[in-house]
Design a protein around this motif. Sequence first.
Motif, short mmCIF file in Angstrom:
data_model
loop_
_atom_site.label_atom_id
_atom_site.label_comp_id
_atom_site.label_asym_id
_atom_site.label_seq_id
_atom_site.Cartn_x
_atom_site.Cartn_y
_atom_site.Cartn_z
N THR A 29 0.83 -1.21 0.00
CA THR A 29 0.00 0.00 0.00
C THR A 29 0.86 1.25 0.00
O THR A 29 0.61 2.19 -0.76
CB THR A 29 -0.95 0.01 1.22
OG1 THR A 29 -1.76 -1.16 1.17
CG2 THR A 29 -1.83 1.24 1.23
N LYS A 30 1.91 1.24 0.83
CA LYS A 30 2.83 2.39 0.87
C LYS A 30 3.54 2.57 -0.46
O LYS A 30 3.72 3.68 -0.93
CB LYS A 30 3.85 2.21 2.01
CG LYS A 30 3.28 2.47 3.37
CD LYS A 30 4.34 2.29 4.44
CE LYS A 30 3.77 2.49 5.82
NZ LYS A 30 4.75 2.21 6.89
N GLU A 31 3.98 1.45 -1.06
CA GLU A 31 4.68 1.53 -2.35
C GLU A 31 3.77 2.07 -3.43
O GLU A 31 4.19 2.84 -4.28
CB GLU A 31 5.22 0.15 -2.75
CG GLU A 31 6.42 -0.29 -1.94
CD GLU A 31 6.94 -1.66 -2.36
OE1 GLU A 31 6.33 -2.30 -3.23
OE2 GLU A 31 7.94 -2.09 -1.80
N ASN A 32 2.52 1.64 -3.43
CA ASN A 32 1.58 2.08 -4.48
C ASN A 32 1.17 3.54 -4.31
O ASN A 32 0.80 4.19 -5.27
CB ASN A 32 0.32 1.19 -4.46
CG ASN A 32 0.62 -0.21 -4.96
OD1 ASN A 32 1.58 -0.43 -5.69
ND2 ASN A 32 -0.21 -1.15 -4.58
N ASN A 33 1.27 4.05 -3.09
CA ASN A 33 0.91 5.44 -2.83
C ASN A 33 2.06 6.40 -3.10
O ASN A 33 1.88 7.60 -3.08
CB ASN A 33 0.40 5.62 -1.40
CG ASN A 33 -0.96 5.00 -1.19
OD1 ASN A 33 -1.73 4.83 -2.14
ND2 ASN A 33 -1.28 4.65 0.04
N ASN A 34 3.24 5.86 -3.32
CA ASN A 34 4.41 6.73 -3.60
C ASN A 34 4.59 6.99 -5.09
O ASN A 34 4.14 6.38 -5.94
CB ASN A 34 5.70 6.10 -3.03
CG ASN A 34 5.70 6.18 -1.52
OD1 ASN A 34 5.00 6.99 -0.92
ND2 ASN A 34 6.49 5.33 -0.89
#
Length: 75
Positions: free
Chosen positions: A70-75
Motif C-alpha cells: 500500500t505504501k509503495e503504491n501510494n508513492n
Amino acid sequence: PFLSQKPKSELVRTSLRLLTSSAYRLQSECKKTLPVETCPTTDIQLVTQQVIQCAYDIAKAAKQLVTITTKENNN
C-alpha cells in the motif's frame, strides 16, 4: 557480491519468509491432529496453541505485506 538492497525490498522478503515458514508449520501442526498421525502422547492442547500461533504469524506477515505494498503504491 550483494548490492545494497532497498529497505522495503528486504521487508517484503522478510514478510514472505515469515508467511512461508508459518504456512509450513501450520500444515505440520495440523497433520498432528489427524488420526493416522496422532499417538497417545500427542498433547492436543499444545498442538492447538501451535496452530493458533502459526495462524497469528500468517496474519501478521500478510498484514506486513499489505502495509508495504500500500505504501509503495501510494508513492
